[in-house]
Write an enzyme that holds these catalytic residues in place. Sequence first.
Site, mmCIF file in Angstrom:
data_model
loop_
_atom_site.group_PDB
_atom_site.id
_atom_site.type_symbol
_atom_site.label_atom_id
_atom_site.label_comp_id
_atom_site.label_asym_id
_atom_site.label_seq_id
_atom_site.Cartn_x
_atom_site.Cartn_y
_atom_site.Cartn_z
ATOM 1 N N CYS A 75 58.029 27.179 6.687
ATOM 2 C CA CYS A 75 57.721 27.999 7.646
ATOM 3 C C CYS A 75 56.114 28.440 7.242
ATOM 4 C CB CYS A 75 58.750 29.088 7.831
ATOM 5 S SG CYS A 75 58.203 30.381 8.593
ATOM 6 N N CYS A 189 52.500 25.894 13.133
ATOM 7 C CA CYS A 189 53.832 26.437 12.865
ATOM 8 C C CYS A 189 54.755 25.523 13.284
ATOM 9 C CB CYS A 189 54.057 27.501 14.311
ATOM 10 S SG CYS A 189 56.116 27.883 14.429
HETATM 11 N N1 DGL Z 1 58.613 28.172 11.997
HETATM 12 C C1 DGL Z 1 57.709 29.204 11.750
HETATM 13 C C2 DGL Z 1 56.309 28.946 11.334
HETATM 14 O O1 DGL Z 1 56.143 27.796 10.974
HETATM 15 C C3 DGL Z 1 57.759 30.781 12.366
HETATM 16 C C4 DGL Z 1 58.622 30.855 13.654
HETATM 17 C C5 DGL Z 1 58.810 32.297 14.049
HETATM 18 O O2 DGL Z 1 59.984 32.629 13.289
HETATM 19 O O3 DGL Z 1 58.176 32.930 14.583
HETATM 20 O O4 DGL Z 1 55.524 29.662 11.339
#
Ligand code: DGL
Length: 259
Positions: A75, A189
């Site tokens: 993430c 993301c």
């Molecule tokens: N998948 C996450 C990222 O790479 C964040 C998504 C979220 O929960 O806002 O930033």
Amino acid sequence: MDKDHPIGIFDSGVGGLSVLRALRAELPGEDFVYFSDAGHAPYGERGDAFVSQRSLAIAVDLLAQHRIKGLVIACNTATAAAVHLVREAAVDLPVVGVEPALKPAAALTKTGHVAVLATRGTLASAKFKSLHDSLRAQAEFVLQPCDGLAAAIEADDQDLVRALCRRYTKEVCCFGTGAGEIDTLVLGCTHYPFAANAFAEVLGPHIQLVETGKPVARQTRRLLQAQGLLNAAGTGSVQWQTTGEPQALRAAASRWLGL
Ligand code: DGL
């Protein structure tokens, strides 16, 4: 640390599956535990204190419950807020984070103009600012936060995903392959690779989409190898854990990874 133990991976939800997919391809002899914190998602609009506290709690949980031998923070938002804190709290644990692929994008772009789509939290972070500053001389980056997009992907709401992809790419001016136009889009993301078709539909085939799954998987291999922790005898099994709806995680794992 024992090399037979699984590698832990976590994300605010299903986005980290885009990283798990690359990890399973790169490291077929490893076993994994995937933690989706969907009960506390989205991280991108929550602020650093909350995301740091969740990241630490998840790392502690994965260590205690599964005795993981390494951790991939799949993430961007959690990496930006907390990778240093997790490393401080678990000094012996190899920890790999993810960050938007600005460097590969700078190497790929022909026009010298790149768009970066990520969460508000990632783009506002000190870690991202220092990455951006270090590459300003190599390309022009246009930054676009995408509120709601990770949540729409999480909910598998395809109409909303398409609408948000259209809206956010429209706010970035202008895509194309001519001089001064943006020819490269960083999916900053881990949820966004699952909207790649929607982006490609809006942008056409000439805009390159860049994600981070493969480089993260290679970095994980390097780190485990350096510590003598690579395993060739595992089966690629995945144990699942979530603070959200198990059914949503199950559906996403089946849809995107065939698991
Ligand atoms: N998948 C996450 C990222 O790479 C964040 C998504 C979220 O929960 O806002 O930033």
